[in-house]
Write an enzyme that holds these catalytic residues in place. Structure first.
Site, short mmCIF file in Angstrom:
data_model
loop_
_atom_site.label_atom_id
_atom_site.label_comp_id
_atom_site.label_asym_id
_atom_site.label_seq_id
_atom_site.Cartn_x
_atom_site.Cartn_y
_atom_site.Cartn_z
N GLY A 28 0.88 -1.01 0.07
CA GLY A 28 -0.03 0.06 0.00
C GLY A 28 0.82 1.26 0.14
O GLY A 28 2.02 1.16 0.30
N CYS A 55 5.65 -6.04 1.05
CA CYS A 55 6.09 -4.33 1.34
C CYS A 55 5.39 -3.66 2.29
O CYS A 55 5.87 -3.80 3.57
CB CYS A 55 5.51 -3.86 -0.12
SG CYS A 55 6.03 -2.03 -0.37
N TYR A 56 4.21 -3.03 2.14
CA TYR A 56 3.60 -2.03 3.41
C TYR A 56 3.10 -3.27 4.30
O TYR A 56 3.27 -3.29 5.49
CB TYR A 56 2.64 -1.49 3.06
CG TYR A 56 1.66 -0.81 4.09
CD1 TYR A 56 2.02 0.44 4.52
CD2 TYR A 56 0.63 -1.42 4.95
CE1 TYR A 56 1.46 0.90 5.76
CE2 TYR A 56 0.09 -0.74 5.74
CZ TYR A 56 0.54 0.20 6.07
OH TYR A 56 -0.41 0.94 7.24
N GLU A 146 4.51 -10.32 -6.24
CA GLU A 146 3.19 -10.55 -7.25
C GLU A 146 3.65 -10.01 -8.78
O GLU A 146 2.60 -10.26 -9.39
CB GLU A 146 2.06 -9.98 -6.54
CG GLU A 146 1.85 -8.33 -6.64
CD GLU A 146 2.85 -7.80 -5.29
OE1 GLU A 146 3.88 -8.31 -4.93
OE2 GLU A 146 2.63 -6.55 -5.33
N SER A 203 -20.68 -10.83 -19.74
CA SER A 203 -22.06 -11.15 -20.05
C SER A 203 -22.28 -12.27 -20.68
O SER A 203 -23.28 -13.07 -20.52
CB SER A 203 -22.73 -10.12 -20.54
OG SER A 203 -22.44 -9.71 -21.84
N LYS A 341 -11.01 -11.62 -14.17
CA LYS A 341 -11.30 -11.72 -15.63
C LYS A 341 -10.37 -12.99 -16.27
O LYS A 341 -11.14 -13.58 -17.11
CB LYS A 341 -10.44 -10.65 -16.09
CG LYS A 341 -11.03 -10.11 -17.66
CD LYS A 341 -12.38 -9.47 -17.61
CE LYS A 341 -12.63 -8.83 -19.06
NZ LYS A 341 -14.01 -8.06 -18.85
#
Ligand code: XMP
Length: 485
Positions: A28, A55-56, A146, A203, A341
């Protein structure tokens, strides 16, 4: 691996109720000592669930357990060499090379690890780039495993999830389909479902899944706004009516949309006009259908997460074709709400949807209207559709369609002077926009080969009547957005 994103405000009891096998504290932008910086319920550290801080998240873990973070002036940004500690890389990094490459992005640094923790890696700038206590099941990395720029990042995540947390990779597209189908059946019973089809992947996969679950209890409604890409309406017909044998209501409403957009130049006003008319058309069809009790929508997990964000600024009011108001008195069926996705695409392929639909690039709900800067007219829509088809075809031929997040044409409604065949022309420019992106939150303009840009320029001017100039948009997001409006 099945995963959920939850707020840092969740209590340890709420987290425990979800029975996690692993917890990852994400990165973050804040400093851990800044006012309002996100913190977590300290009892989370006592749940006995392995934690990986990134990280954060690593800095939070360090300070939360008694270590120290400071602004030392030795922040790191970008590609950085990571040195495994002389004493070894611990459980997380023991198979890493003595020196490897990682991606860093931090201003503050961890200067002291909590008691009982070992430093397992450092860099030339910071003493603590990774630390852990295998005994406590807590691991922290200052770098970003990541992102693709950390070549061994995926291995690190596998090591944490597979070996340390003993998670099994059972969340496959086949298991997703089975559970989604079962859930839709249980929700819908013998009721009727309507689904708004846009031609886009979300959709389309929603409709295919619901159809697999309840067959002809599903009616799909495809509203042709006249603002779609060339050939899109035919493709929807061919796939859903002919291939799947689905009950499809095809509403041809191009004239109504053009009328609603007449004289409208402001981007937000355009979006509102389209969104409102879409809802009205859909309501008319739903009323004609009479007995529908359910509305299927292609809501994805990122939409679910985003709608839980309290302080996000409205950059553009997104109109989602599926985003119909609850006032319609239809209960929602959202079989994709746990998916990202890439998972939706895998499910679509498994269900037998054609490649052109599954791998179609994202397309905004308001369609070509937000790619015509200025008033939307029938002539401008015709020019833009033809230009967009050329861009799409050339990008596909160059083998770049999947690599690029989006590639499309934009028509700014200004005209400029040119000369063709010794004649003066006074016509529109086409702006070619091609971007790479991971998630559309940020994007970079694509470094398309000059030869491809040259071909695009020649074809757009030669083949699309009304165009006499081509420009290439070299703006990243931020400061630009992907679409022009
Ligand atoms: P921007 O232009 O905001 O776009 O950088 C980010 C991504 O979202 C798509 N987009 C939309 N998608 N309804 C949608 O479903 C919309 O109103 C909308 N506006 C933009 C855009 O194509 C890009 O992928």
């Amino acid at each position: 691996m099945y995963s959920e994103i939850v707020s840092h405000r969740s209590t340890a009891a709420e987290l425990a109720a979800r029975r996690p096998k692993a917890i990852i504290l994400s990165g973050g932008p804040k400093s851990v000592y800044a006012e309002g910086a996100p913190t977590i319920d300290p009892a989370v550290y006592e749940l006995g669930v392995p934690i990986l801080g990134i990280c954060y998240g690593a800095q939070l873990l360090a300070t939360g357990l008694g270590g120290e973070v400071a602004r030392t002036g030795s922040g790191e940004y970008g590609r950085t060499a990571l040195h495994r500690a002389p004493g070894g890389g611990g459980r997380l990094l023991d198979e890493w090379p003595a020196t490897g490459e990682v991606w860093m992005s931090h201003a503050d640094s961890i200067v002291a690890v909590p008691t009982g923790f070992a430093v397992t890696a450092s860099t030339d700038e910071v003493a603590v780039a990774a630390f852990e206590s295998a005994e406590r099941g807590c691991y922290g990395v200052q770098f970003h495993p990541e992102v693709v720029h950390t070549p061994l990042g995926q291995d690190l995540l596998k090591r944490f999830l597979h070996d340390i947390c003993e998670c099994r990779p059972t969340w496959t597209h086949v298991s997703v389909i089975e559970s989604a189908v079962a859930q839709v059946r249980a929700t819908v019973g013998d009721g009727r479902v309507v689904c708004a089809l846009s031609g886009g992947v979300d959709s389309a996969v929603t409709a295919a899944l619901v159809h697999k679950a309840v067959g002809d209890q599903l009616t799909c409604v495809f509203v042709d706004t006249g603002l779609l890409r060339a050939g899109e309406a035919d493709q929807v017909e061919a796939t859903f009516r002919r291939q799947f044998g689905l009950d499809l209501v095809h509403v041809k409403a191009a004239d109504r949309f053009l009328a609603a957009l007449a004289g409208v130049e402001d981007p937000e006003a355009k979006r509102r006009a389209i969104g409102e008319l879409f809802v009205r058309v859909f309501e008319e069809v739903a009323a004609d259908l009479g007995d529908a009790g359910f509305l299927a929508q292609g809501t994805l997990y990122p939409d679910v997460v985003e709608s839980g964000t309290a302080h996000a600024a409205t950059i553009k009011s997104h109109h989602n074709v599926g985003g119909l108001p609850e006032a319609m008195n239809l209960a929602l069926v959202e079989p994709l709400r746990l998916l990202f996705k890439d998972e939706v695409r895998a499910v679509g392929e498994e269900l037998g949807l054609p490649e052109e639909i599954v791998w179609r690039q994202p397309f905004p709900g308001p369609g070509l209207a937000v790619r015509i800067v200025g008033e939307v007219t029938a002539e401008r829509v015709r020019i833009l559709q033809a230009a967009d088809a050329v861009v799409v075809e050339e990008i596909r031929r160059a083998g770049l369609a999947r690599e690029l997040w989006q590639a499309f044409a934009v028509l700014p409604a200004v005209r400029s002077v040119g000369v063709m065949g010794d004649e003066r022309t006074y016509a529109y420019p086409i702006v070619v926009r091609a971007v790479t992106s991971e998630d559309a939150m940020t994007a970079d303009w694509a470094r398309l080969p000059y030869e491809l840009l040259e071909r695009l320029s020649a074809r757009l001017i030669n083949e699309v009547a009304g165009v006499n100039r081509v420009a290439y948009d070299i703006t990243s997001k931020p400061p630009g957005t992907i679409e022009w409006e």
